[in-house]
Each structure stands twice: as C-alpha cells, then as structure tokens.
Design a protein around this motif. Structure first.
Motif, PDB file in Angstrom:
ATOM      1  N   ILE A 130      15.416   6.025   5.977  1.00  0.00           N
ATOM      2  CA  ILE A 130      15.366   6.396   4.558  1.00  0.00           C
ATOM      3  C   ILE A 130      14.985   5.190   3.714  1.00  0.00           C
ATOM      4  O   ILE A 130      14.156   5.275   2.800  1.00  0.00           O
ATOM      5  CB  ILE A 130      16.724   6.978   4.116  1.00  0.00           C
ATOM      6  CG1 ILE A 130      16.973   8.321   4.800  1.00  0.00           C
ATOM      7  CG2 ILE A 130      16.770   7.133   2.595  1.00  0.00           C
ATOM      8  CD1 ILE A 130      18.339   8.894   4.538  1.00  0.00           C
ATOM      9  N   GLN A 131      15.601   4.034   4.042  1.00  0.00           N
ATOM     10  CA  GLN A 131      15.283   2.820   3.296  1.00  0.00           C
ATOM     11  C   GLN A 131      13.818   2.442   3.472  1.00  0.00           C
ATOM     12  O   GLN A 131      13.155   2.028   2.518  1.00  0.00           O
ATOM     13  CB  GLN A 131      16.183   1.670   3.757  1.00  0.00           C
ATOM     14  CG  GLN A 131      17.631   1.829   3.360  1.00  0.00           C
ATOM     15  CD  GLN A 131      18.513   0.725   3.922  1.00  0.00           C
ATOM     16  OE1 GLN A 131      18.126   0.040   4.875  1.00  0.00           O
ATOM     17  NE2 GLN A 131      19.697   0.548   3.330  1.00  0.00           N
ATOM     18  N   ALA A 132      13.305   2.584   4.712  1.00  0.00           N
ATOM     19  CA  ALA A 132      11.898   2.260   4.964  1.00  0.00           C
ATOM     20  C   ALA A 132      10.973   3.199   4.200  1.00  0.00           C
ATOM     21  O   ALA A 132       9.957   2.772   3.628  1.00  0.00           O
ATOM     22  CB  ALA A 132      11.603   2.334   6.467  1.00  0.00           C
ATOM     23  N   ASP A 133      11.363   4.500   4.170  1.00  0.00           N
ATOM     24  CA  ASP A 133      10.552   5.465   3.425  1.00  0.00           C
ATOM     25  C   ASP A 133      10.551   5.132   1.933  1.00  0.00           C
ATOM     26  O   ASP A 133       9.506   5.198   1.269  1.00  0.00           O
ATOM     27  CB  ASP A 133      11.078   6.884   3.640  1.00  0.00           C
ATOM     28  CG  ASP A 133      10.852   7.381   5.064  1.00  0.00           C
ATOM     29  OD1 ASP A 133      10.021   6.769   5.766  1.00  0.00           O
ATOM     30  OD2 ASP A 133      11.514   8.351   5.464  1.00  0.00           O
ATOM     31  N   LEU A 134      11.728   4.777   1.415  1.00  0.00           N
ATOM     32  CA  LEU A 134      11.805   4.415   0.002  1.00  0.00           C
ATOM     33  C   LEU A 134      10.989   3.162  -0.297  1.00  0.00           C
ATOM     34  O   LEU A 134      10.295   3.082  -1.320  1.00  0.00           O
ATOM     35  CB  LEU A 134      13.264   4.193  -0.399  1.00  0.00           C
ATOM     36  CG  LEU A 134      14.138   5.456  -0.489  1.00  0.00           C
ATOM     37  CD1 LEU A 134      15.588   5.081  -0.759  1.00  0.00           C
ATOM     38  CD2 LEU A 134      13.625   6.384  -1.577  1.00  0.00           C
ATOM     39  N   ALA A 135      11.070   2.179   0.616  1.00  0.00           N
ATOM     40  CA  ALA A 135      10.305   0.946   0.414  1.00  0.00           C
ATOM     41  C   ALA A 135       8.803   1.233   0.457  1.00  0.00           C
ATOM     42  O   ALA A 135       8.023   0.672  -0.326  1.00  0.00           O
ATOM     43  CB  ALA A 135      10.676  -0.074   1.485  1.00  0.00           C
TER      44      ALA A 135
END
Length: 639
Positions: A130-135
């Motif tokens: 999720i963090q990678a997608d947000l980044a």
C-alpha cells in the motif's frame, strides 16, 4: 468450594490456552548461532515450512533473510540491550518475499549454552505494498505537476491552494511554496479577486454551476501585477467528505496575438491575390496597347503623330512598372536567390524557431558536412521553416522534439525512378522532423493543397505547406512528406546545390525600329487564351517573317501540334483556362518531340506553376514585352 466450582479455570488449563495462543503467533526461538529450537504453527502458516522442516535449521538461511544491518551487530545489540527491533525481508517456501517487523528478545538461562533469542515476526507485506502504491501515485502526481504543459492548480473548498504545477509557476511567477495554503483569489485581478469567495460559497450552498465543468475565458494576474487572458476549466472531486477543485489554465496571450496576426495575414493574402490577378490582367491589356502602338509607329511618317505614339508608349511602360509594383505587393515577384551556407543560415535564426515552438518542445539542429551551399532566397527559406515549425508545434500539444537536419547528398537515377518529380544531381537536404501525432494517408494526399487544413475553424489558413511546396519548386527543388499516425511527420526540402543560376535579364532596346528586329522563317505555335494578346503576338511574328499557328488553350494546341510536324518552337502562356497550364502543355509536347524549343510568357513575374525549368532554359518572357524583346529571345532559342 474448589476452583472448578467457583467458575475459575485450573492453572493448567490457562497455561494450555496461553501456550496455544503463543503457538499460533509468528514466533521463532533460536540460539545466538541461529539454530531454530522452536517453530510455531503461526510460522508454518506464514512461511510454509513445517516444524519438522524448520527445527534444527539456521533461521536466516532457511528464510534467506535480508537484514537492514549486519547480523553480528544485531546479535551484539540483543546480547547487550536484551532486545532489537526492525524490518526484515524473508522468503516464503515458494519464493515469495515477505516483509515483517521483527522483535528479538534475549532469554537467559543458568546454562550459558542455553541462551536463546525469541524472535517475534509480524507480516507487513500488504502495508508495504500500500505504501509503495501510494508513493508511486504521489510520484505520478508530482510528475504530472512538473510536466503537464497547461497550468494546473488544485484548491480545497475554502479556496486554499493545495497543488501548484510547474507550468503554473512559470505562468504566474510564483513558486509552489509561495502560494501553498493561500487563497486562489491572489491569482486574480479585481473585481474577480473580491468576488471569488462569494462565487465559491454560492456554489457550495446552492450547487449552481457557473464555471465548474466548463471552459471559459477569464483574466489572471501574475506576481508582477500584469493581467493576461486565460482559458480556465475546472473539475470537482470529493474525497473524505470534502470537495477539491482542479483548475486547468491555458494562457491565451499568444493565441490572441496569433489570431490578430492571422486576421491581418489573411487580409493581406486576399489583397495580394486581388492585386496579383489585377496585375496579370492589366499586363495583358498593356501587351495589346504596346503592341498596337509599335505596329502603328512603324507605319507612321508624321512627326507629330509619332510623338503622340511615343508618349503613349511611355505611358504603357509606366503602367508596366505599376503592375510590377502590384506583383511585388502580391508576393508574386521573382525570388532573390543568393549563394549561401544553408547550415549556417538556419543556425542563425534558431532562437526565433525556439521562441516559435515554446518551452515544451525541444529543438535539435544537426548539420552534417561543411559544403551545404545552395542558391536560395534566404527570407523565403526562413518563412518556409517557420511554417513547418508552427505545424510541428500544433502537432505536439504536449511537447516533443523537433529536429532540423541539414546535409548534402546526390540523388541518382535509381532514386529518380522511384520519384518521377526528382531530377538527378547534387542537393542540400533540409529534413524537418517532429514527434507529433502524424498524418493519415488521406491527409498526406492533400497536405500540399492550398487552403487544405486539419485545424479547426479560424485556427489555420491551410497555406503553410503550400507555401513550402511552392518555394521549393520555384527554387528548382522538391519537397517530400513522410508521416504515420502516432509516429510524427518529416518534411524533406531538397534545394539544388549547383552554384549558378543566372536569371534572364530583360532585354532593353533603346531603339524599337523594325529594321533592327531579328528576322526568322521557322513555324511557331502560339498558345494564348486572351484573343487580343494573341492577335498582337501573331502580327509581330508574321512581321518578323515567321510562319504562325495559333491556339486559345492547351488542348487545342496539342491537337494542332500533332497535325503539324514542322513546328520549331512553342510560345505559350503559362496560366490558361481549360485544365492544362502552359508547363503541362510543354511537358506533353516535349514527350513527343524532346528537341523542340519552348518559350513561356505570363503576366506574373515568375509563376511557381512553371517551376525552375523556365529560368534554367532561358525560356521566359514577362508580359508586357516588346517586339524586339520577343524577336531577340526567339533567335536565342532557335539559333
């Protein structure tokens, strides 16, 4: 009363439940050397390895652990500080990576050999994804803000600016930091500035749209206080129960200026066409007047009458000068070619091309070799390249690359067989290539037609490529177009690299007396659609001793030529009605008899329809012409 009768669990039962809970957690017990002593059922589910497979293995080898720091340093911290915590990457039995937050706690024993580490792992792979997608989305948004050619501004429902694109920074003169959190009305002049919050509040209260979802022309104000016209389109979205508004802004300053220049250009073009046509027709009248005056003059003996005729001739000559001025105004004057280094010339006005293209388009100029000299009209070449640059800019609305490549090459017979319009020889090639939207096959077929355009109403005249084509043909060269949908467009201009092109100077005669006019005897085919001009021409030729066959159009002339095999020269007007121009007639006749001589004439100074062939062959005579000029030119060709 015992523990069971009081409703309390026996200590053994509670310990069993605690053991089950601990066993279902992701806990690994291993020695300081990493040998696994305990492997819970939670670890079996998380990593895919059974207890039998795991116990006795080295934990970091079994799980292919990726540590954030050296393993020995982690073990040392655990030994000194009792605990360590951090993120690790493990591999599942099937090879999948698993990201965990891991806590290591040292458990001591009286036996130093029994000191162990209790490692608790919590799977955070989904959170990391999720963090990678947000980044990635944030990077994508930053990329959009940095590269979108139109200015983009995002505000909240209170009007505070949340995002400010790079293009908006350049347009308004503020940095994103300058405007972040401030009311968007700071970018507006009065009275819009004072009224903006009222508009926004009215919409939030009533839902009545005035600009949202639509594009309209409004005024913006830069940091330096200048006000400019802009097209604003606003979109709306709701996130977490709050509205956000995204505005896309297009600066209309240059477009308004271009539209005004276009209106002026179109007006001048219309006037030029009108004056050119009038000059052409007036030259025909002057040819009749001058010719008849010459023939009258040759038959008069009365001195007084001769002076009147001479005065009338002088007036006719003044009229010819006037028509020359009208032709110059209508841009139908001859080219003014000069020998120049094309590469150096193009480099000299590259800054002008860059300003024409704008900041979103990269201009690249590649010059190959040092011998790129051609005989060319510099101002016309500059206009041609500017037209191509403007077309390329319009084909790359979101930016791209425009390259101009200049080189010298030789077109051989094989190339000429592929392209019938090509003449073999040395050329300077100017290739203008863009990375734009490209053209369909239907568009390519009509690209050089005058007034054909794919742009919207009022956005183009359709004369840009026509002008490039006419310039190249009039310069003795050619143009080729290559384009594919989505692959860009390349326009290649071939300019002859020969050193000499001597323009025929008009023959001046100080004495127009018939006895110095060269005589002839050959048969001449005269083609002229104006009956009066044709009668004067035929009379002059007959007086000079020639045998004459006359025709009023190309079709009639072609039939007469096929019937008369002793015609030595074709004397034809260039621009004629009936679907066959003078150069086309000459081409058909030369196909039947290549050795025949051809003399062209026209009221235009040098019509592009005839191309370079006229000047190269020395077979060009501008109306109005004298009997002496006609006779001298005929002998130059026939002798």
């Amino acid at each position: 009363m015992n523990d069971r009768s009081s409703g309390q669990q026996a200590p053994e039962t509670r310990l069993d439940e605690i053991a089950q809970i601990l066993n279902s957690a992701n806990i690994v017990v291993h020695t300081f050397d990493g040998i696994i002593r305990r492997w819970t059922s939670g670890c079996e589910r998380l990593y895919g390895w059974t207890q039998q497979e795991a116990i006795g293995q080295v934990v970091h080898e079994l799980l292919s652990t990726i540590f954030p720091e050296p393993l020995e340093e982690i073990r040392g911290k655990v030994a000194r500080q009792i605990a360590w915590q951090g993120e690790l990457v493990h591999l599942h039995k099937d090879g999948r990576p698993i990201v965990v937050t891991s806590r290591w706690v040292a458990a001591s024993s009286d036996d130093p050999d029994e000191h162990v580490i209790v490692q608790t792992n919590n799977d955070i792979s989904h959170l990391k994804q999720i963090q990678a997608d947000l980044a990635e989305r944030e990077a994508h948004l930053r990329s959009i803000l940095a590269t979108v050619p139109e200015s983009m501004i995002v505000i909240d429902e209170l009007g505070a600016i949340a995002s400010f694109s790079t293009a908006a920074e350049k347009l308004f003169g503020y940095s994103a930091e300058d405007v972040h959190g401030k009311n968007v009305s700071m970018l507006m002049p009065s009275p819009d500035r004072e009224a903006h919050d009222g508009y926004l509040s009215h919409y939030l209260t009533t839902g009545e749209r005035r600009i949202i979802g639509y594009g309209r022309v409004v005024s913006g104000q830069r940091k330096d206080g200048t006000v400019f016209p802009m097209e604003l389109s606003v979109g709306e979205a709701v996130t977490n129960g709050k509205r956000i508004f995204t505005g896309f802004i297009r600066d209309l300053t240059s477009r308004h200026k271009i539209e005004e220049e276009l209106r002026q250009s179109q007006k001048m073009e219309a006037i030029g066409q009108l004056t050119g046509g009038l000059a052409h027709d007036f030259n025909n009248l002057l040819t009749v007047i001058s010719g008849n005056l010459e023939m009258i003059e040759a038959r008069l003996q009365d001195t007084k009458l001769l002076s009147l005729v001479a005065e009338a001739q002088a007036a006719a000559e003044d009229g010819a000068k006037l028509t020359a001025q009208l032709l110059a105004f209508g841009r139908r004057q001859p080219l003014n070619p000069k020998l120049m280094d094309v590469g150096r010339f193009v480099s000299g006005f590259s800054d002008l091309l860059r300003r024409t293209l704008g900041e979103a388009i990269e201009l690249r100029t590649v010059i190959t070799g040092a011998a790129n000299e051609a005989l060319v009209d510099g101002s016309q070449l500059q206009n041609a390249l500017l037209n191509l640059a403007i077309n390329a800019r319009d084909a790359m609305p979101r930016g791209g690359l425009l390259s101009i490549e200049i080189s010298r090459l030789r077109l051989d017979a094989d190339y000429a067989r592929m392209y019938p319009e090509v003449r073999t020889g040395e050329y300077v090639l100017i290739a203008v290539t863009d990375t734009g939207v490209g053209m369909s096959s239907e568009t390519k077929e009509r690209a050089f037609e005058p007034f054909f355009t794919t742009k919207g109403m009022g956005a183009g005249t359709g004369l840009g490529l026509s002008m490039v084509y006419g310039f190249a043909k009039q310069s003795g060269g050619l143009v080729q177009l290559y384009s594919e949908i989505g692959q860009g467009t390349s326009v290649r201009i071939f300019l002859p690299a020969e050193k000499a092109r001597t323009e025929m100077e008009p023959v001046h005669a100080d004495d127009r007396k018939p006895d110095i006019i060269p005589k002839g005897f050959e048969r001449i085919l005269v083609v002229e659609d104006d009956a009066r001009v044709r009668r004067v021409t035929v009379s002059r030729l007959l007086d000079a001793g020639y045998s004459v066959i006359e025709a009023s159009n190309g079709t009639e002339a072609l039939a007469l030529f096929q019937e008369n095999h002793d015609i030595a020269l074709l004397f034809t007007d260039v621009v004629m009605p009936g679907g066959m121009a003078g150069d086309e007639l000459a081409h058909k006749i030369r196909a039947m008899r290549p050795e025949i001589k051809v003399l062209f004439t026209s009221g235009y100074a040098e019509p592009t329809i005839a191309g370079r062939e006229l000047a190269e062959a020395g077979s060009w005579l501008k109306k109005p012409y004298t009997a002496l000029q006609l006779a001298v030119r005929l002998r130059e060709l026939l002798d």
